[in-house]
Motif scaffolding. Structure first.
Motif, PDB file in Angstrom:
ATOM      1  N   LYS A 164      -1.524   1.192   5.729  1.00  0.00           N
ATOM      2  CA  LYS A 164      -3.328   1.249   3.728  1.00  0.00           C
ATOM      3  C   LYS A 164      -2.586   1.571   3.098  1.00  0.00           C
ATOM      4  CE  LYS A 164      -7.782   1.407   3.275  1.00  0.00           C
ATOM      5  NZ  LYS A 164      -9.251   1.682   3.581  1.00  0.00           N
ATOM      6  N   VAL A 165      -2.403   0.794   2.394  1.00  0.00           N
ATOM      7  CA  VAL A 165      -1.496   1.131   1.092  1.00  0.00           C
ATOM      8  C   VAL A 165      -2.949   1.417  -0.050  1.00  0.00           C
ATOM      9  CG1 VAL A 165      -0.455   0.214  -1.630  1.00  0.00           C
ATOM     10  CG2 VAL A 165       0.097  -0.683   1.246  1.00  0.00           C
ATOM     11  N   GLY A 166      -4.249   0.742   0.005  1.00  0.00           N
ATOM     12  CA  GLY A 166      -5.653   1.354  -0.736  1.00  0.00           C
ATOM     13  C   GLY A 166      -5.863   0.034  -0.444  1.00  0.00           C
ATOM     14  N   GLU A 167      -7.139   0.910  -1.296  1.00  0.00           N
ATOM     15  CA  GLU A 167      -8.686  -0.148  -1.374  1.00  0.00           C
ATOM     16  C   GLU A 167      -9.400   0.077  -2.222  1.00  0.00           C
ATOM     17  OE1 GLU A 167     -11.570  -1.709   1.734  1.00  0.00           O
ATOM     18  OE2 GLU A 167     -11.323   0.055   2.437  1.00  0.00           O
ATOM     19  N   GLY A 168     -10.069  -1.367  -3.061  1.00  0.00           N
ATOM     20  CA  GLY A 168     -11.355  -0.259  -4.070  1.00  0.00           C
ATOM     21  C   GLY A 168     -11.423  -1.840  -5.157  1.00  0.00           C
ATOM     22  N   LYS A 169     -12.032  -1.456  -6.384  1.00  0.00           N
ATOM     23  CA  LYS A 169     -12.529  -2.308  -7.455  1.00  0.00           C
ATOM     24  C   LYS A 169     -11.657  -3.007  -7.923  1.00  0.00           C
ATOM     25  CE  LYS A 169     -17.304  -1.271  -7.483  1.00  0.00           C
ATOM     26  NZ  LYS A 169     -18.489  -1.079  -8.084  1.00  0.00           N
ATOM     27  N   ILE A 228       0.983  -7.042   1.980  1.00  0.00           N
ATOM     28  CA  ILE A 228      -0.354  -7.970   1.106  1.00  0.00           C
ATOM     29  C   ILE A 228      -1.533  -7.263   0.805  1.00  0.00           C
ATOM     30  CG2 ILE A 228       0.514  -9.610   3.120  1.00  0.00           C
ATOM     31  CD1 ILE A 228      -2.003  -8.463   4.476  1.00  0.00           C
ATOM     32  N   GLU A 229      -1.438  -7.966  -0.473  1.00  0.00           N
ATOM     33  CA  GLU A 229      -3.491  -7.434  -1.126  1.00  0.00           C
ATOM     34  C   GLU A 229      -3.879  -8.963  -0.996  1.00  0.00           C
ATOM     35  OE1 GLU A 229      -4.304  -6.867  -5.510  1.00  0.00           O
ATOM     36  OE2 GLU A 229      -2.289  -5.577  -4.933  1.00  0.00           O
ATOM     37  N   GLY A 230      -5.032  -8.069  -0.214  1.00  0.00           N
ATOM     38  CA  GLY A 230      -6.309  -9.108  -0.536  1.00  0.00           C
ATOM     39  C   GLY A 230      -7.591  -9.400  -1.398  1.00  0.00           C
ATOM     40  N   ILE A 231      -8.099 -10.390  -2.078  1.00  0.00           N
ATOM     41  CA  ILE A 231      -9.123 -10.156  -2.360  1.00  0.00           C
ATOM     42  C   ILE A 231     -10.331 -10.825  -1.261  1.00  0.00           C
ATOM     43  CG2 ILE A 231     -10.195 -11.125  -5.001  1.00  0.00           C
ATOM     44  CD1 ILE A 231      -7.332 -12.350  -5.040  1.00  0.00           C
TER      45      ILE A 231
END
Length: 192
Positions: free
Chosen positions: A142-147, A187-190
């Motif tokens: 996991k690279v990261g998560e947030g607004k 991947i980066e998910g919205i």
């Protein structure tokens, strides 16, 4: 005893339903070019040939509280192969390799996700390439998560696996150092 078993079964089903409901659905951000499907293979054992697939899409579900309930599907347009060399790309898209006129898409669909900790684990699933479907496993981080700055929520992952070309019916002789290709997914998910 029957009431206890029934109560336990109902509680378990409600827990599973709650986990599925809590998982958020994400669309892989290919529009903003924040996702990549890359590959590399050794060239004669002397260097790495790098490339990517320019066109793909996918979705995934993920909740940090229940990460092992995650799922992902990725669809790849094999005609979009790009190794930064037009003649080589033509050969790789041809019958010796991907045969994109017959197999224009590849697909990965997860069957299980297992996180070892908050940020790393593995995804196992069915990968279809060149008309052949095999079970593969990606090591993931996991690279990261947030607004994000536009009021949305994003999460990103990356992973890599190695595929034996012959397992997918691709048996063109590239020499003993080039029997496997490494596939990387970033991947980066919205959140939807």
């Amino acid at each position: 005893m029957k009431k206890l078993l029934l109560s336990t079964a109902v509680s378990g089903a409600m827990l599973l339903s709650a986990s599925a409901v809590n998982a958020a659905d994400y669309v892989i951000d290919t529009q903003g070019a924040h996702a990549f499907v890359n590959f590399k293979i050794k060239h004669l054992g002397y260097s790495w040939l790098h490339g990517r697939f320019n066109t793909f899409d996918g979705t995934f579900s993920y909740d940090a509280k229940t990460p092992n309930a995650s799922q992902i599907t990725v669809n790849i347009d094999t005609t979009s192969l790009d190794s930064n060399h037009a003649e080589r790309d033509k050969h790789l898209r041809g019958k010796d390799f991907l045969n994109v006129s017959k197999y224009p898409t590849a697909m990965f669909k997860s069957t299980s996700v297992k996180f070892d900790d908050d940020d790393s684990g593995e995804v196992t699933g069915e990968f279809t390439l060149h008309g052949v479907t095999k079970t593969i496993t990606f090591e993931i981080d996991k690279v990261g998560e947030g607004k994000d700055p536009w009021g949305g929520h994003r999460v990103g992952f990356e992973g890599e696996t190695s595929l034996k070309l012959a397992d997918y019916g691709i048996d063109y002789n590239l020499g003993p150092a080039s029997t496997h290709v490494d596939i990387g997914l970033s991947i980066e998910g919205i959140r939807q």
